[in-house]
Design a protein around this motif. Sequence first.
Motif, PDB file in Angstrom:
ATOM      1  N   ALA A 151      33.103  44.253  70.839  1.00  0.00           N
ATOM      2  CA  ALA A 151      32.717  45.522  70.225  1.00  0.00           C
ATOM      3  C   ALA A 151      33.143  46.728  71.052  1.00  0.00           C
ATOM      4  O   ALA A 151      32.780  47.850  70.733  1.00  0.00           O
ATOM      5  CB  ALA A 151      31.195  45.559  70.040  1.00  0.00           C
ATOM      6  N   LEU A 152      33.934  46.504  72.106  1.00  0.00           N
ATOM      7  CA  LEU A 152      34.232  47.603  73.019  1.00  0.00           C
ATOM      8  C   LEU A 152      35.207  48.617  72.434  1.00  0.00           C
ATOM      9  O   LEU A 152      35.024  49.824  72.554  1.00  0.00           O
ATOM     10  CB  LEU A 152      34.800  47.051  74.335  1.00  0.00           C
ATOM     11  CG  LEU A 152      33.811  46.307  75.228  1.00  0.00           C
ATOM     12  CD1 LEU A 152      34.546  45.711  76.412  1.00  0.00           C
ATOM     13  CD2 LEU A 152      32.723  47.247  75.706  1.00  0.00           C
ATOM     14  N   LEU A 153      36.283  48.141  71.822  1.00  0.00           N
ATOM     15  CA  LEU A 153      37.379  49.023  71.431  1.00  0.00           C
ATOM     16  C   LEU A 153      37.192  49.495  69.992  1.00  0.00           C
ATOM     17  O   LEU A 153      38.008  49.229  69.115  1.00  0.00           O
ATOM     18  CB  LEU A 153      38.712  48.293  71.594  1.00  0.00           C
ATOM     19  CG  LEU A 153      38.922  47.621  72.957  1.00  0.00           C
ATOM     20  CD1 LEU A 153      40.268  46.929  72.995  1.00  0.00           C
ATOM     21  CD2 LEU A 153      38.818  48.638  74.072  1.00  0.00           C
ATOM     22  N   THR A 154      36.109  50.225  69.762  1.00  0.00           N
ATOM     23  CA  THR A 154      35.777  50.615  68.390  1.00  0.00           C
ATOM     24  C   THR A 154      36.120  52.063  68.075  1.00  0.00           C
ATOM     25  O   THR A 154      36.170  52.437  66.917  1.00  0.00           O
ATOM     26  CB  THR A 154      34.275  50.418  68.148  1.00  0.00           C
ATOM     27  OG1 THR A 154      33.529  51.149  69.129  1.00  0.00           O
ATOM     28  CG2 THR A 154      33.921  48.941  68.254  1.00  0.00           C
ATOM     29  N   ALA A 155      36.326  52.878  69.072  1.00  0.00           N
ATOM     30  CA  ALA A 155      36.570  54.299  68.814  1.00  0.00           C
ATOM     31  C   ALA A 155      37.619  54.815  69.779  1.00  0.00           C
ATOM     32  O   ALA A 155      37.707  54.383  70.914  1.00  0.00           O
ATOM     33  CB  ALA A 155      35.275  55.104  68.972  1.00  0.00           C
ATOM     34  N   GLU A 156      38.430  55.748  69.310  1.00  0.00           N
ATOM     35  CA  GLU A 156      39.411  56.389  70.169  1.00  0.00           C
ATOM     36  C   GLU A 156      39.723  57.760  69.589  1.00  0.00           C
ATOM     37  O   GLU A 156      39.406  58.047  68.422  1.00  0.00           O
ATOM     38  CB  GLU A 156      40.678  55.553  70.272  1.00  0.00           C
ATOM     39  CG  GLU A 156      41.350  55.270  68.936  1.00  0.00           C
ATOM     40  CD  GLU A 156      42.562  54.359  69.109  1.00  0.00           C
ATOM     41  OE1 GLU A 156      43.605  54.691  68.544  1.00  0.00           O
ATOM     42  OE2 GLU A 156      42.454  53.337  69.802  1.00  0.00           O
ATOM     43  N   PRO A 157      40.324  58.650  70.392  1.00  0.00           N
ATOM     44  CA  PRO A 157      40.604  59.996  69.899  1.00  0.00           C
ATOM     45  C   PRO A 157      41.492  59.968  68.660  1.00  0.00           C
ATOM     46  O   PRO A 157      42.418  59.173  68.554  1.00  0.00           O
ATOM     47  CB  PRO A 157      41.322  60.662  71.084  1.00  0.00           C
ATOM     48  CG  PRO A 157      40.896  59.872  72.275  1.00  0.00           C
ATOM     49  CD  PRO A 157      40.714  58.475  71.784  1.00  0.00           C
ATOM     50  N   ARG A 207      48.981  49.013  73.157  1.00  0.00           N
ATOM     51  CA  ARG A 207      48.682  48.872  71.734  1.00  0.00           C
ATOM     52  C   ARG A 207      47.228  48.495  71.462  1.00  0.00           C
ATOM     53  O   ARG A 207      46.651  48.911  70.457  1.00  0.00           O
ATOM     54  CB  ARG A 207      49.597  47.796  71.123  1.00  0.00           C
ATOM     55  CG  ARG A 207      51.067  48.130  71.161  1.00  0.00           C
ATOM     56  CD  ARG A 207      51.486  49.104  70.103  1.00  0.00           C
ATOM     57  NE  ARG A 207      51.392  48.540  68.765  1.00  0.00           N
ATOM     58  CZ  ARG A 207      51.634  49.225  67.644  1.00  0.00           C
ATOM     59  NH1 ARG A 207      51.961  50.502  67.725  1.00  0.00           N
ATOM     60  NH2 ARG A 207      51.527  48.650  66.473  1.00  0.00           N
ATOM     61  N   SER A 208      46.620  47.704  72.371  1.00  0.00           N
ATOM     62  CA  SER A 208      45.267  47.199  72.116  1.00  0.00           C
ATOM     63  C   SER A 208      44.199  47.891  72.948  1.00  0.00           C
ATOM     64  O   SER A 208      43.016  47.786  72.634  1.00  0.00           O
ATOM     65  CB  SER A 208      45.209  45.685  72.393  1.00  0.00           C
ATOM     66  OG  SER A 208      46.138  44.991  71.605  1.00  0.00           O
ATOM     67  N   GLY A 209      44.604  48.573  74.027  1.00  0.00           N
ATOM     68  CA  GLY A 209      43.625  49.215  74.887  1.00  0.00           C
ATOM     69  C   GLY A 209      42.970  50.417  74.233  1.00  0.00           C
ATOM     70  O   GLY A 209      43.480  50.983  73.256  1.00  0.00           O
ATOM     71  N   LEU A 210      41.834  50.820  74.789  1.00  0.00           N
ATOM     72  CA  LEU A 210      41.130  51.998  74.285  1.00  0.00           C
ATOM     73  C   LEU A 210      41.917  53.241  74.666  1.00  0.00           C
ATOM     74  O   LEU A 210      42.181  53.502  75.845  1.00  0.00           O
ATOM     75  CB  LEU A 210      39.719  52.066  74.877  1.00  0.00           C
ATOM     76  CG  LEU A 210      38.869  53.254  74.423  1.00  0.00           C
ATOM     77  CD1 LEU A 210      38.537  53.141  72.941  1.00  0.00           C
ATOM     78  CD2 LEU A 210      37.586  53.335  75.251  1.00  0.00           C
ATOM     79  N   LEU A 211      42.300  54.016  73.683  1.00  0.00           N
ATOM     80  CA  LEU A 211      43.137  55.188  73.902  1.00  0.00           C
ATOM     81  C   LEU A 211      42.301  56.354  74.404  1.00  0.00           C
ATOM     82  O   LEU A 211      41.217  56.632  73.893  1.00  0.00           O
ATOM     83  CB  LEU A 211      43.841  55.566  72.599  1.00  0.00           C
ATOM     84  CG  LEU A 211      45.025  56.517  72.688  1.00  0.00           C
ATOM     85  CD1 LEU A 211      46.152  55.901  73.500  1.00  0.00           C
ATOM     86  CD2 LEU A 211      45.513  56.862  71.278  1.00  0.00           C
ATOM     87  N   ARG A 238      25.453  52.621  75.554  1.00  0.00           N
ATOM     88  CA  ARG A 238      24.257  52.009  74.984  1.00  0.00           C
ATOM     89  C   ARG A 238      24.559  51.262  73.696  1.00  0.00           C
ATOM     90  O   ARG A 238      23.940  50.228  73.403  1.00  0.00           O
ATOM     91  CB  ARG A 238      23.202  53.086  74.732  1.00  0.00           C
ATOM     92  CG  ARG A 238      21.886  52.558  74.190  1.00  0.00           C
ATOM     93  CD  ARG A 238      20.862  53.666  74.090  1.00  0.00           C
ATOM     94  NE  ARG A 238      20.568  54.245  75.400  1.00  0.00           N
ATOM     95  CZ  ARG A 238      19.728  55.265  75.597  1.00  0.00           C
ATOM     96  NH1 ARG A 238      19.104  55.812  74.565  1.00  0.00           N
ATOM     97  NH2 ARG A 238      19.528  55.735  76.810  1.00  0.00           N
ATOM     98  N   ASP A 239      25.530  51.763  72.913  1.00  0.00           N
ATOM     99  CA  ASP A 239      25.865  51.093  71.656  1.00  0.00           C
ATOM    100  C   ASP A 239      26.929  50.007  71.828  1.00  0.00           C
ATOM    101  O   ASP A 239      27.429  49.451  70.856  1.00  0.00           O
ATOM    102  CB  ASP A 239      26.330  52.106  70.616  1.00  0.00           C
ATOM    103  CG  ASP A 239      27.552  52.889  71.075  1.00  0.00           C
ATOM    104  OD1 ASP A 239      28.036  52.634  72.207  1.00  0.00           O
ATOM    105  OD2 ASP A 239      28.010  53.753  70.319  1.00  0.00           O
ATOM    106  N   GLY A 240      27.285  49.701  73.088  1.00  0.00           N
ATOM    107  CA  GLY A 240      28.206  48.611  73.361  1.00  0.00           C
ATOM    108  C   GLY A 240      29.661  49.000  73.430  1.00  0.00           C
ATOM    109  O   GLY A 240      30.512  48.147  73.688  1.00  0.00           O
ATOM    110  N   ALA A 241      29.990  50.279  73.234  1.00  0.00           N
ATOM    111  CA  ALA A 241      31.383  50.711  73.250  1.00  0.00           C
ATOM    112  C   ALA A 241      31.858  50.942  74.681  1.00  0.00           C
ATOM    113  O   ALA A 241      31.072  51.230  75.585  1.00  0.00           O
ATOM    114  CB  ALA A 241      31.551  51.993  72.427  1.00  0.00           C
ATOM    115  N   LEU A 242      33.162  50.828  74.875  1.00  0.00           N
ATOM    116  CA  LEU A 242      33.769  51.050  76.184  1.00  0.00           C
ATOM    117  C   LEU A 242      33.817  52.544  76.481  1.00  0.00           C
ATOM    118  O   LEU A 242      34.186  53.349  75.618  1.00  0.00           O
ATOM    119  CB  LEU A 242      35.182  50.465  76.196  1.00  0.00           C
ATOM    120  CG  LEU A 242      35.854  50.312  77.553  1.00  0.00           C
ATOM    121  CD1 LEU A 242      35.176  49.206  78.345  1.00  0.00           C
ATOM    122  CD2 LEU A 242      37.337  49.990  77.381  1.00  0.00           C
ATOM    123  N   THR A 243      33.465  52.910  77.718  1.00  0.00           N
ATOM    124  CA  THR A 243      33.491  54.304  78.149  1.00  0.00           C
ATOM    125  C   THR A 243      34.325  54.411  79.414  1.00  0.00           C
ATOM    126  O   THR A 243      34.108  53.664  80.369  1.00  0.00           O
ATOM    127  CB  THR A 243      32.076  54.825  78.446  1.00  0.00           C
ATOM    128  OG1 THR A 243      31.271  54.682  77.279  1.00  0.00           O
ATOM    129  CG2 THR A 243      32.113  56.289  78.844  1.00  0.00           C
TER     130      THR A 243
END
Length: 707
Positions: free
Chosen positions: A393-399, A557-561, A611-616
């Motif tokens: 669930a880490l890579l769920t959001a990016e700019p 391609r797969s990392g959190l941008l 807290r919501d499990g996303a990567l920071t």
Amino acid sequence: MTIWTPYADEPLFTAELVIGPEAMSEHQREQLTGYLEALACRRGVLHTAVAFNAVYFGYDLDYGGYTGGPVDFDLLPAARLDGPAPPVGAMISLAAGREPLFGEVLYAEGAHPALYDDGGVEPWLSGAPSDATGPNGNMPPQDRLVVDFDAFGQEVTVTLERLGRLRRKGTLLDVLGHLLMPAHSQISFEAFLLGPARGCLVTGPLPLLLGADADDTDLEAGVRGALRTLDTLLSDAPSLRRWGPYAFSRASLAARLADEEGELGGPDLSTIISGLTQPPSPTRRNRPAETVTYTALGPRLRDFAANQAVLEGAGYAIAVCHANAVLSDVARREADERGALLSGGHLRLDDARQGGGIWRASHPPGPYAGLDPLLPLGLGWLGSLPPAADDDALLTAEPAAEETLTVTDSQIDWTIPLRHRHHVQGTLPLPAQLADELEEKTVRLRLNHDGHDLDPDEADQMVRVERKDGRLSLAGVCWPLEYFPGILLDFWWPRGAPTLNAGSTLLDVPVILNGEFIEYRYDQGIITRDRAPGCMVRGQRATQLGLRDRIVRAVRRSGLLQADGSAVLPERMLARAVYGDPAANATVLSAPVAELLTEGLLHRTVASRSRDGALTFPAVHGKPEIPVLLWQPKTVPLEGSTSAQRIDDMTVRLRGYDVQSFLRRLPPGKQASGYARAEYRRVAEQFGFGAELPVGYTIVRAHRRGD
């Protein structure tokens, strides 16, 4: 051969040194190599950056230090115990009561608080990022620095008695006379010279060599060119041996191995090596025996030596380099074709810097025995990473990609980046604001490429407006090859008109981005994604990607941008991202990842979980840390030229041209002429250093060399 004497003999820091070994005559190579060999014998270990200082500022072997000339104590950057550790080669000023200490950093290694005194290492530390603070986040990383406080002459700036008092006091120096400083925010020697130590750099021969029209970019290219040449010569010197960036005398290592009674002589090193390579004892630190052990060589040597005097000052750096060299011989020469030693295990270097080098012994040899034992894989760190399933669930959001829109009564304007899939599919999404005004039909699309002419069939074409899932998009577009994935296109549509218009915009200053020339406005995030290795647009031939390129592609391609175009990928997710298989074996990736880390194409660091499990990223203090691989875009503005281009320019400028004036020491009682003082002032005005010649020196008139 007579060994070079600074400011008395012809300078060693020449145009040919900056250009490269191939530009040097045989005499120049022999003279410089002979000096470097003698310098390594004198100082024990010789880092490439310290070799630069010696040739540049003039280290006199007879005197045993820098004899003056451009060295100005008032210009030496101050090092703070609560600040980042300076790099090896840095000449520094260190606050120490009423009188500061002046010295040159000869050697550095990681000194993480998690290292055990006997050399034992928790696996997670071996190969960990330099900013890793431990599982609990409460152990700030440190560096151990060996500083030569006699670099400017024996007891010239500080007495042995004072150094002894400082060691016994223990607040500034430890018992061995070493500095322990924070390891964060490290900078390279080149960046240090061109930043905090610029005042020292410009008082030396490089500005005189380049001439008054040179700028800071020329200085940077000159420094890097000289460092490359010196590193090559140190590796080629017949009487020297290398351990990483350090060179030392082969004779000194032979003397240590032949010493059967001295502290850390041949028998002692044999005992230490035997302890590293033998199978582990049944219990160690009240834990069950493990098949894999990690040992930090520096702490092991300090714990083994009964007489700590042998490790004081530079003696520690010499002992560490010697011991690592012997271990490397064992790992390479005494292993069979499967990488197994006579003990039945496999020995390899796992971390080249922490604790003077962390060595990994595995019984049985294991899956990594077939790889080069001196390629540090960081297996301890990799083995401590959490399971990949925890990171789903880490890579769920990016700019979001850059997209702007302006609506007026008569016109709608918007900016949107062109992506790789748009190029391949001939499509482009349209803003939602056009949904109620633009019908599904064929429209005219006029394209403009700022500063260039497009093919007429591409500049003016008929395309379709299509609606799918409530969204409008263009279809049937033949995008010009000049419109690269990531380029920003500015659209404008007069409301109700049958024509859409779009165009690109030139950058004010072109850039070299990840090795590619770009002169148009672009979206950094899409460049990261869509110009990763293997992303081919129409008209390009597909190529087979090697494993290194596939790893970089996976991170990009797969990392959190990130907003700046960087991408971070949890290390445990790498194998899955490369192979597309959650059960993929990551063993084969270890060697190429280590190479990419060594070359600086990837970096190890840590992120955190929100807290919501996303990567920071960057990691938030107090949150659970997640080890990640970091890829960063490399952007070089082209207001001038790139460093590589500057080196080529200087090759043309310096080879076969007049050598600029250089400093030379005057005989006692002599003074510089008016011409020399005027010449020095002329160059000094350009680079902003003191306008008067150092006392006791003159400038030799320019002359022709290198034809």
